[in-house]
Scaffold this motif. Structure first.
Motif, short mmCIF file in Angstrom:
data_model
loop_
_atom_site.label_atom_id
_atom_site.label_comp_id
_atom_site.label_asym_id
_atom_site.label_seq_id
_atom_site.Cartn_x
_atom_site.Cartn_y
_atom_site.Cartn_z
N MET A 47 -7.23 10.99 -12.70
CA MET A 47 -7.87 11.06 -11.67
C MET A 47 -8.06 9.80 -10.57
SD MET A 47 -11.57 12.91 -10.59
CE MET A 47 -11.02 14.43 -10.59
N LEU A 48 -8.76 8.77 -11.82
CA LEU A 48 -9.20 7.55 -11.40
C LEU A 48 -8.01 6.54 -10.92
CD1 LEU A 48 -11.92 6.48 -13.87
CD2 LEU A 48 -12.20 7.33 -11.32
N PHE A 49 -7.01 6.80 -11.65
CA PHE A 49 -5.81 5.89 -11.20
C PHE A 49 -4.99 6.40 -10.06
CE2 PHE A 49 -0.97 5.40 -11.05
CZ PHE A 49 -0.71 4.19 -11.61
N ASN A 50 -5.12 7.84 -9.95
CA ASN A 50 -4.59 8.44 -8.71
C ASN A 50 -5.35 7.86 -7.44
OD1 ASN A 50 -2.35 9.63 -7.65
ND2 ASN A 50 -3.16 11.66 -8.04
N PHE A 51 -6.60 7.74 -7.47
CA PHE A 51 -7.53 7.55 -6.63
C PHE A 51 -7.09 5.97 -6.30
CE2 PHE A 51 -10.58 10.71 -7.21
CZ PHE A 51 -10.34 11.44 -6.30
N ALA A 52 -6.96 5.21 -7.19
CA ALA A 52 -7.04 3.75 -7.01
C ALA A 52 -5.68 3.24 -6.29
CB ALA A 52 -7.30 3.14 -8.00
N ALA A 53 -4.64 4.05 -7.02
CA ALA A 53 -3.40 3.64 -6.61
C ALA A 53 -3.07 4.10 -5.13
CB ALA A 53 -2.22 4.43 -7.40
N ASN A 54 -3.95 4.85 -4.43
CA ASN A 54 -3.63 5.19 -3.09
C ASN A 54 -4.78 4.81 -2.28
OD1 ASN A 54 -1.56 7.51 -3.28
ND2 ASN A 54 -2.74 8.21 -4.77
N LEU A 55 -5.19 3.67 -2.53
CA LEU A 55 -6.21 2.94 -1.71
C LEU A 55 -5.71 1.61 -1.69
CD1 LEU A 55 -9.49 4.34 -3.19
CD2 LEU A 55 -8.60 5.01 -1.00
N THR A 56 -6.27 0.89 -0.52
CA THR A 56 -6.07 -0.46 -0.62
C THR A 56 -7.10 -1.42 -1.12
OG1 THR A 56 -7.03 -0.93 1.59
CG2 THR A 56 -4.90 -0.10 1.70
#
Length: 311
Positions: A47-56
């Motif tokens: 979940m954290l990786f997915n959030f971070a990967a889709n944010l600048t």
């Protein structure tokens, strides 16, 4: 407040379900440990990786935001430490109590809950709060405990801190996600779907695990637990709000809302893990986690309702 409270009910109901399963021993301590490990290393990390990967990078790093948050935390940390010293506590005991006063359950409870209550855009500020907690305060408590016992801060202590950060899956997943985001590449669709499915298990799994772990905790030394709960649920969000609004004004009102709401989270379970690992007041921390989690059912809803203007 009623509307916000009703939205939080399902989250705390999952915690209650886990608690009931733990109390009846339908879910044993060993089962809880394995569920927690699954959530910690796999579901929550996805979940954290997915959030971070889709944010600048700008969305997950704001120097003024972090300054305001750390100053707010620092004020409460010093208050809790000073009160500990006045009660005749040692440096390790005071450090553990100060940790209870400023470290909330952001990873297991905050991020899953706020994404639903406040929207996906809350992920960026929440990741900043989580990173600050893990990097700054989790390192600080290790340095204070080991330094006070050894009489000095040795190189081995700093090595232990660095190794702990490198091995923490939440830090690793956030860092890798930001690194991927920096490339500008989109995640391959099957990978994105895999992470989405795995990450979806984080919310129910984490909440159930919180409840099951609380079943093994006791509310001994209620007076101390009450003081630490007051620090965490009242002083901490108040100090962070003062810092973010007055001392170091953060431009984005929504980011302030997320930051202050995150500060209103109950005491995190990883504080107990550290206290138990170093043999410093684990029962005191256990009681603070139990009491603060129970009371936060009301106080967290009140803080979010106040911040968002909902009634």
């Amino acid at each position: 407040m009623v509307a916000i409270f009703l939205k939080t009910v399902p989250f705390f109901a999952l915690i209650a379900l886990g608690y009931a399963a733990g109390r009846t021993r339908f879910f044993t301590a060993e089962a809880t440990a394995y569920l927690t490990k699954f959530v910690f290393y796999f579901a929550l990390s996805a979940m954290l990786f997915n959030f971070a990967a889709n944010l600048t990078l700008d969305e997950v790093f704001d120097a003024r935001f972090l300054t305001a948050y750390l100053w707010g935390c620092g004020i409460v940390y010093l208050i809790a430490t000073a009160v500990g010293f006045m009660r005749g506590l040692s440096v390790p005991e005071s450090a553990v109590e100060a940790q209870c006063a400023v470290i909330g359950n952001v990873g297991f409870l905050g991020i899953p809950m706020f994404v639903v209550l406040l929207g996906p855009e809350s992920a960026g500020p929440m990741l900043m709060v989580l990173a600050a907690d893990l990097i700054v305060f989790s390192s600080l408590i290790v340095i204070l405990i080991t330094g006070s016992r050894d009489g000095r801060i040795a190189l081995s202590t700093l090595n232990t801190v660095a190794l702990g950060l490198i091995k923490n899956p939440m830090i690793v997943s956030i860092s890798l996600g930001i690194a991927w985001s920096a490339t500008g590449w989109q995640l391959w669709t099957p990978v994105n779907e895999f992470l989405t499915i795995l990450g979806a298990a984080a919310t129910p799994g984490a909440l159930f695990a919180i409840g099951a772990s609380l079943a093994g905790k006791t509310a001994e030394r209620v007076s101390v637990a009450g003081w630490l709960t007051f620090c965490k649920l009242v002083l901490h969000p108040a100090a962070v709000a003062l810092s973010a609004i007055v001392l170091f004004p953060v431009a984005d009102p929504f980011a302030v809302t997320v930051m202050v709401a995150a500060a209103a989270m109950p005491v995190a379970g990883n504080v107990y893990m550290l206290a138990q690992h170093y043999g410093v007041a684990p029962q005191r921390v256990s009681a603070a986690i139990l009491v603060s989690t129970a009371i936060s059912i009301v106080t967290l809803s009140a803080v979010i309702a106040l911040l968002t203007g909902e009634t």
